[in-house]
Design a protein around this motif. Sequence first.
Motif, short mmCIF file in Angstrom:
data_model
loop_
_atom_site.label_atom_id
_atom_site.label_comp_id
_atom_site.label_asym_id
_atom_site.label_seq_id
_atom_site.Cartn_x
_atom_site.Cartn_y
_atom_site.Cartn_z
N LYS A 147 0.84 -1.21 0.00
CA LYS A 147 0.00 0.00 0.00
C LYS A 147 0.86 1.24 0.00
CE LYS A 147 -2.87 -0.53 3.57
NZ LYS A 147 -4.08 -0.80 4.38
N GLN A 148 1.93 1.19 0.80
CA GLN A 148 2.74 2.39 0.98
C GLN A 148 4.18 2.02 1.32
OE1 GLN A 148 1.40 5.19 3.99
NE2 GLN A 148 2.48 6.83 2.94
N ILE A 149 5.11 2.84 0.81
CA ILE A 149 6.53 2.68 1.14
C ILE A 149 7.04 4.06 1.59
CG2 ILE A 149 8.83 2.11 0.25
CD1 ILE A 149 7.34 0.71 -2.15
N ILE A 150 7.69 4.09 2.74
CA ILE A 150 8.35 5.32 3.19
C ILE A 150 9.82 4.98 3.37
CG2 ILE A 150 8.50 7.09 4.99
CD1 ILE A 150 5.49 6.49 5.57
N VAL A 151 10.69 5.65 2.63
CA VAL A 151 12.11 5.28 2.65
C VAL A 151 12.98 6.49 2.96
CG1 VAL A 151 12.24 5.53 0.12
CG2 VAL A 151 14.01 4.22 1.31
N SER A 152 13.99 6.28 3.79
CA SER A 152 15.04 7.27 4.01
C SER A 152 16.34 6.63 3.59
CB SER A 152 15.12 7.69 5.48
OG SER A 152 13.91 8.31 5.86
N THR A 153 17.11 7.32 2.76
CA THR A 153 18.35 6.72 2.25
C THR A 153 19.58 7.32 2.92
OG1 THR A 153 18.75 8.31 0.47
CG2 THR A 153 17.27 6.46 -0.02
N TYR A 154 20.62 6.51 2.96
CA TYR A 154 21.94 6.90 3.48
C TYR A 154 22.90 6.57 2.35
CZ TYR A 154 19.43 6.46 7.96
OH TYR A 154 18.54 6.57 9.00
N GLY A 212 9.73 21.04 -3.53
CA GLY A 212 10.63 20.99 -2.38
C GLY A 212 11.29 19.64 -2.20
N SER A 213 10.87 18.62 -2.97
CA SER A 213 11.60 17.35 -2.92
C SER A 213 12.79 17.48 -3.86
CB SER A 213 10.69 16.19 -3.32
OG SER A 213 10.24 16.37 -4.64
N THR A 214 13.76 16.55 -3.72
CA THR A 214 14.88 16.57 -4.66
C THR A 214 14.55 15.63 -5.83
OG1 THR A 214 16.00 14.72 -3.56
CG2 THR A 214 16.57 16.97 -2.83
N HIS A 215 15.31 15.79 -6.91
CA HIS A 215 15.06 14.94 -8.06
C HIS A 215 15.37 13.47 -7.75
CE1 HIS A 215 14.01 14.09 -12.12
NE2 HIS A 215 15.22 13.60 -12.42
N GLU A 216 16.33 13.21 -6.87
CA GLU A 216 16.62 11.84 -6.44
C GLU A 216 15.39 11.23 -5.76
OE1 GLU A 216 19.40 10.37 -7.21
OE2 GLU A 216 19.80 8.74 -5.79
N GLU A 217 14.73 12.02 -4.92
CA GLU A 217 13.52 11.54 -4.23
C GLU A 217 12.41 11.29 -5.25
OE1 GLU A 217 15.01 13.89 -0.23
OE2 GLU A 217 13.47 14.82 -1.50
N ALA A 241 9.97 9.41 -0.27
CA ALA A 241 11.41 9.22 -0.08
C ALA A 241 12.09 10.47 0.46
CB ALA A 241 12.06 8.82 -1.41
N THR A 242 13.07 10.27 1.33
CA THR A 242 14.00 11.32 1.75
C THR A 242 15.39 10.78 1.48
OG1 THR A 242 12.50 12.13 3.45
CG2 THR A 242 14.82 12.74 3.67
N CYS A 243 16.17 11.48 0.65
CA CYS A 243 17.47 10.96 0.24
C CYS A 243 18.59 11.81 0.84
CB CYS A 243 17.58 10.96 -1.29
SG CYS A 243 16.42 9.81 -2.05
N VAL A 244 19.52 11.15 1.50
CA VAL A 244 20.59 11.84 2.21
C VAL A 244 21.95 11.27 1.79
CG1 VAL A 244 21.54 12.43 4.49
CG2 VAL A 244 19.06 12.25 4.18
N ARG A 245 22.87 12.14 1.48
CA ARG A 245 24.24 11.73 1.16
C ARG A 245 25.01 11.62 2.47
NH1 ARG A 245 25.40 9.82 -3.80
NH2 ARG A 245 25.04 11.73 -4.96
N VAL A 246 25.70 10.50 2.67
CA VAL A 246 26.47 10.27 3.89
C VAL A 246 27.94 10.06 3.52
CG1 VAL A 246 24.47 9.27 5.09
CG2 VAL A 246 26.06 7.76 3.89
N PRO A 247 28.86 10.31 4.46
CA PRO A 247 30.28 10.20 4.13
C PRO A 247 30.79 8.76 4.12
CG PRO A 247 30.03 11.10 6.32
CD PRO A 247 28.64 10.92 5.79
N VAL A 248 30.12 7.93 3.35
CA VAL A 248 30.53 6.54 3.11
C VAL A 248 31.01 6.53 1.67
CG1 VAL A 248 29.56 4.22 2.73
CG2 VAL A 248 28.90 5.52 4.75
N VAL A 249 32.05 5.78 1.34
CA VAL A 249 32.54 5.80 -0.04
C VAL A 249 31.67 4.90 -0.93
CG1 VAL A 249 34.50 5.39 -1.59
CG2 VAL A 249 34.89 6.34 0.69
#
Length: 359
Positions: A147-154, A212-217, A241-249
Amino acid sequence: KEYNVAILGATGAVGTRMIQQLEQSSIPVKQVKLLASPRSAGKVLQFKGQDVTVEATTPESFDDVDIVLASAGGAASKQFLPEAVKRGAVAVDNTSAFRMDPEVPLVVPEVNEDAIAQHKGIIANPNCSTIQMVVALKPIFDVAGLKQIIVSTYQAGSGAGQTAIQELDDEAQQHLNGEPMTADIFPVKSEAHHYPLAFNLLPQIDVFEPDGSTHEEWKMVHETKKIMLGDMNDPKIKVNATCVRVPVVIGHGESVYFEVEDNTNLDAHKVQELIKHGDGLVLEDDPAEQLYPQPINAEGHTDTYVGRVREDPENPGAYNLWVVADNLLKGAAANTVEIAEKLVEHDLVRVPADYYGKE
Ligand code: A2P
């Protein structure tokens, strides 16, 4: 039958991995052509132990090519892939250039392999974050619906390419040296402002949309619908979706919260079982042993790792997952080569009479 394969963007973070994935693939390769910008022309790379000289890309580069694997940015794909198709090649494109084109299948083999047969010369590889999420959700979708997906990315820095990996390394070194960190690439190269990623989090991947969302989202929402439901605007599954860049290579992490359509036969244990037996999936989920997926363990592997499987006690029928994959492999090079393997397997390496872009 053997195939001539061209890799467009062969010197990049994804392109170099496409070379490796192609070496390990089931595709019988007659000849490989490594293409990049004029900056890299003359550079020598290896394919199966043989030296191959990188060439600057021109439309004629695709003469006699059967399969193109592309990851040289959207502009290069828009410029060159129709030229390749016109010359009879089938292209699998890792950029976002054609993903939303109704004439272009958007494919994750574990989820919608059948869509490949509809191709008119171009097949799109989805966004890295979308791929690992739909692979994880596919077995659950099949038995219980969604029905629904809520995702936060790292999301790891390497998603922004080879130069971005260098920038993250440089910033970390600068910080450890007690120097100010310099930033020219993150969050988005073409934007006005740049911020360090090392020791930081950037809640912006790609440019902003008017809402206000990003194109990645935006991509995660609409690509998920196109892959799982066949229509980028299908309201049947709500995606946020909420997409976040993290300092992982290398290696994207995702906190995925989803609600199923029919919870009758489902619980957290059943979700674990579905994932354990799911295509392309590895269950790493044992709190007693502190076992859960981590980017440093996923790096170099083509599987998608899932752990932290939980029921939401406040909301029956909803679950949490933690999903990790190598963004350059399953998120890009490996998925692209898997699509090409399916093309070969089903004898689909040919462009139809009404090929893409025909005037
Ligand atoms: P080059 O090495 O000549 O710059 P990444 O995603 O790691 O940034 O890599 C991008 C890849 O795309 C590189 O192989 C780069 O080649 C290639 N590339 C970038 N622009 C073009 C272009 N206009 N035509 C062909 N290849 C390109």
